[in-house]
Design a protein around this motif. Structure first.
Motif, PDB file in Angstrom:
ATOM      1  N   UNK A 238      -3.548  -0.466   5.684  1.00  0.00           N
ATOM      2  CA  UNK A 238      -2.575  -1.019   6.633  1.00  0.00           C
ATOM      3  C   UNK A 238      -1.344  -0.134   6.706  1.00  0.00           C
ATOM      4  N   UNK A 239      -0.859   0.069   7.928  1.00  0.00           N
ATOM      5  CA  UNK A 239       0.398   0.769   8.172  1.00  0.00           C
ATOM      6  C   UNK A 239       1.245  -0.052   9.140  1.00  0.00           C
ATOM      7  N   UNK A 240       2.528  -0.177   8.820  1.00  0.00           N
ATOM      8  CA  UNK A 240       3.446  -0.859   9.731  1.00  0.00           C
ATOM      9  C   UNK A 240       4.194   0.140  10.595  1.00  0.00           C
ATOM     10  N   UNK A 241       3.847   1.417  10.464  1.00  0.00           N
ATOM     11  CA  UNK A 241       4.488   2.480  11.235  1.00  0.00           C
ATOM     12  C   UNK A 241       3.477   3.132  12.166  1.00  0.00           C
ATOM     13  N   UNK A 242       3.927   3.477  13.368  1.00  0.00           N
ATOM     14  CA  UNK A 242       3.065   4.159  14.326  1.00  0.00           C
ATOM     15  C   UNK A 242       3.265   5.677  14.301  1.00  0.00           C
ATOM     16  N   UNK A 243       3.937   6.146  13.264  1.00  0.00           N
ATOM     17  CA  UNK A 243       4.163   7.579  13.110  1.00  0.00           C
ATOM     18  C   UNK A 243       2.825   8.304  13.012  1.00  0.00           C
TER      19      UNK A 243
END
Length: 309
Positions: free
Chosen positions: A183-188
């Motif tokens: 899971x990532x909360x960043x769209x980087x």
């Protein structure tokens, strides 16, 4: 008779089931029965009373109910069953009895935030994070034998991936597919590429060990990872979520107390927490400049020790 595994997978033959005579403890017994039939384990039914109830009619009534329940299980499932009534603090007594009988599992029924009767909502978390053996938390009856679709969340730390890679060997005995969840909360974009590469490396390890596996990276800035995990697990029809726990009562860094309790509270899917064994953590601490995959307390004896892989 065990049919789903090929090797001798037994570490011990005890499953501890806390019982308070509610529906959810019946669900725990149901899951324990299924496992006991597969692996020829003995079920230990434990009812905990307060110290002031010791020697009272309530203790006697609990003993009588456990005798009836044990007899019914033996007759119905042809499994070995032992029952116990103990007094004291509930979660401390559960964990101490698990150690005393050298349990392979604690199978525990819970009902969301309401918890088991007379227990607080933190009960499953307290047991799970302080137990020295794996804890299976269930909220309903099982609808099939074993587990076929297991979700394993990773936090992308090297240590987490190494340990979870070993933990998923649990799935081999059930011929299960593992779904590794990231899971990532960043769209980087750079972070996404990095995490996808890490998941690819995990996938390759599983394939080398002939473990059916898929890896999924969920990128969602609007979600907390526990919610994203549960949404994902439900979407793939998971029948087990496996959480890696640290020795000494500390859940793996990704699982803060709030997150862990949230998962145990909100998930209708069974949750299994697994603990690494102390000797292997000590070995890991003294090992330098080489890859060490930390094994776990392993109720099915599936884990391959470093150097034997």
């Amino acid at each position: 008779m065990m049919e789903t595994g090929q090797a001798d997978i037994r570490q011990s033959d005890a499953i501890l089931v806390p019982v308070d005579f509610t529906d959810v403890s019946e669900y725990a017994i149901d899951h324990a029965m299924a496992l006991a039939k597969i692996f020829e384990y003995r079920i230990y039914l434990l009812h905990v009373i307060s110290k002031r109830q010791k020697g009272t009619d309530k203790e006697k009534a609990a003993e009588e109910r456990l005798i009836r329940t044990s007899s019914e299980l033996i007759k119905e499932g042809k499994v070995r069953v032992t029952h116990m009534v103990r007094d004291g603090n509930v979660f401390k007594t559960i964990n101490s009895m698990a150690d005393k009988i050298r349990a392979s599992f604690i199978v525990m029924g819970v009902h969301g935030r309401k918890g088991i009767q007379h227990l607080t909502r933190t009960y499953p978390y307290k047991v799970a994070c302080r137990a020295s053996v794996p804890v299976l938390v269930v909220k309903d009856k099982h609808d099939h034998v074993g587990f076929q679709n297991i979700v394993v969340p990773v936090d992308f730390s090297r240590r987490s991936i190494q340990k979870i890679t070993q933990a998923i060997r649990f799935a081999k005995v059930f011929a299960a597919r593992v779904r590794v969840f990231g899971f990532l909360s960043s769209e980087n974009k750079a972070k996404i590429i990095n995490k996808e590469a890490l998941l690819k490396s995990v996938n390759d390890i599983f394939q080398e060990k002939d473990v059916p596996v898929t890896t999924d990276l969920v990128v969602d800035p609007g979600s907390a990872w526990p919610d994203a995990l549960l949404t994902f697990a439900n979407s793939v029809n998971a029948d087990l979520i496996m959480i890696v726990a640290e020795w000494g009562g500390r859940i793996q860094d990704i699982f803060s107390s709030n997150h862990t309790e949230r998962i145990l509270d909100k998930s209708d899917i069974p949750i299994l927490t697994i603990m690494p064994c102390a000797e292997d953590l000590e070995s890991e601490a003294t090992t330098s400049k080489r890859l060490l995959v930390t094994p776990f307390i392993d109720p099915f004896g599936l884990i391959v020790k470093p150097g034997n892989m």
